[in-house]
Design an enzyme around this catalytic site. Structure first.
Site, mmCIF file in Angstrom:
data_model
loop_
_atom_site.group_PDB
_atom_site.id
_atom_site.type_symbol
_atom_site.label_atom_id
_atom_site.label_comp_id
_atom_site.label_asym_id
_atom_site.label_seq_id
_atom_site.Cartn_x
_atom_site.Cartn_y
_atom_site.Cartn_z
ATOM 1 N N SER A 1 0.823 -1.215 0.000
ATOM 2 C CA SER A 1 0.000 0.000 0.000
ATOM 3 C C SER A 1 0.861 1.272 0.000
ATOM 4 O O SER A 1 2.009 1.262 0.424
ATOM 5 C CB SER A 1 -0.904 0.023 1.236
HETATM 6 N N1 SAH Z 1 -1.221 -3.568 3.581
HETATM 7 C C1 SAH Z 1 -0.708 -4.514 2.619
HETATM 8 C C2 SAH Z 1 -1.648 -4.458 1.422
HETATM 9 C C3 SAH Z 1 -1.641 -5.626 0.581
HETATM 10 S S1 SAH Z 1 -2.787 -5.560 -0.782
HETATM 11 C C4 SAH Z 1 0.702 -4.113 2.242
HETATM 12 O O1 SAH Z 1 1.020 -2.937 2.404
HETATM 13 O O2 SAH Z 1 1.494 -4.940 1.782
HETATM 14 C C5 SAH Z 1 -4.196 -6.356 -0.114
HETATM 15 C C6 SAH Z 1 -3.993 -7.751 0.398
HETATM 16 O O3 SAH Z 1 -5.264 -8.254 0.804
HETATM 17 C C7 SAH Z 1 -3.468 -8.740 -0.638
HETATM 18 O O4 SAH Z 1 -2.318 -9.371 -0.153
HETATM 19 C C8 SAH Z 1 -4.613 -9.722 -0.824
HETATM 20 O O5 SAH Z 1 -4.190 -11.053 -1.096
HETATM 21 C C9 SAH Z 1 -5.311 -9.621 0.519
HETATM 22 N N2 SAH Z 1 -6.711 -10.062 0.530
HETATM 23 C C10 SAH Z 1 -7.670 -9.842 -0.406
HETATM 24 N N3 SAH Z 1 -8.831 -10.427 -0.042
HETATM 25 C C11 SAH Z 1 -8.598 -11.030 1.150
HETATM 26 C C12 SAH Z 1 -9.396 -11.805 2.030
HETATM 27 N N4 SAH Z 1 -10.678 -12.088 1.773
HETATM 28 N N5 SAH Z 1 -8.837 -12.280 3.156
HETATM 29 C C13 SAH Z 1 -7.530 -12.032 3.458
HETATM 30 N N6 SAH Z 1 -6.720 -11.307 2.658
HETATM 31 C C14 SAH Z 1 -7.245 -10.810 1.518
#
Ligand code: SAH
Length: 221
Positions: free
Chosen positions: A60
């Site tokens: 993010s």
């Molecule tokens: N805050 C993290 C953002 C990652 S992007 C960072 O800075 O690295 C969003 C993440 O949410 C992804 O890794 C995706 O796989 C996860 N995600 C999406 N749907 C989800 C769900 N239902 N349960 C758990 N994780 C989920």
């Protein structure tokens, strides 16, 4: 430019973007974002932008992480539920701001990579789970603080159910067609107060777990 000055510039950008919480700014200065991005993007790690990680996901944007965590109003006595561990960048910032982080990620490989970073950085107040964040973490309810790092098309009722009275959830809501908004949900004695914090662009909160890898190449009986 050397990394330290890139980091200082990022912290200045966060301040200019309205981040005033000094504990949060200190945590963001401490966490080495360059350790959470793929090697190919390491020189861009301190730009205020989302960057690709594996499985088509992103780490993010720092200002968005900061806005969401500032709105969460944390203190070092609370436990936090985070949905969407991804690279583990936001998880690591959270681990400096609260007592314990419970974090859920649906991609096992991403979670394993994040876990090895937590281990290497010596953080021991993070509990991880490979699972579907739409379901929350029922065994640990109630939570006073929940933060979701992917956009839900509607606010998941399992998560609002797991919120304590007086508790706060920060969640992006909307889909690829509609504008997404960061929503702050406060659980009150009689229901929920909902505040719109501003526009945002997140990948979707996908229901269920990814398909298990195919069995291509295996002999058939
Ligand atoms: N805050 C993290 C953002 C990652 S992007 C960072 O800075 O690295 C969003 C993440 O949410 C992804 O890794 C995706 O796989 C996860 N995600 C999406 N749907 C989800 C769900 N239902 N349960 C758990 N994780 C989920």
């Amino acid at each position: 430019m050397i990394p330290a000055s890139k980091k200082i510039r990022l912290i200045l950008e966060l301040r200019q973007g309205g981040i005033m919480d000094t504990a949060l700014l200190a945590a963001m200065e401490t966490v080495p974002r360059d350790q959470f991005v793929p090697d190919a993007f390491r020189d861009r790690a301190y730009e205020d932008t989302a960057l690709p990680i594996s499985h088509g996901q992103t780490i993010s944007q720092p200002l968005i992480v900061a806005k969401m965590l500032q709105a969460l109003e944390l203190n070092d006595r609370v436990k936090v539920l985070e949905i969407g561990t991804g690279s583990g960048y936001q998880t690591m910032i959270l681990s400096h701001l609260c007592r314990r982080v419970y974090t859920i990620e649906r991609h096992r490989e991403l979670l394993r990579e994040a876990e090895s970073r937590f281990e290497a950085m010596g953080r021991h107040n993070i509990t991880t789970r490979a699972g579907d964040g739409w379901l929350g973490w029922p065994e640990q309810t109630p939570f006073t603080h929940i933060v979701v790092s992917a956009a839900a098309d509607e606010i998941p009722t399992a998560l609002t159910d797991q919120l304590a009275v007086g508790g706060v959830m920060i969640i992006p809501v909307g889909d690829e067609r509609r504008e997404q908004r960061i929503i702050k949900v406060l659980r009150t004695e009689d229901g929920f107060d909902v505040d719109d914090i501003g526009p945002v662009r997140f990948l979707p909160l996908v229901a269920g777990m990814p398909e298990a890898p195919g069995r291509i190449g295996q002999a058939r009986a």
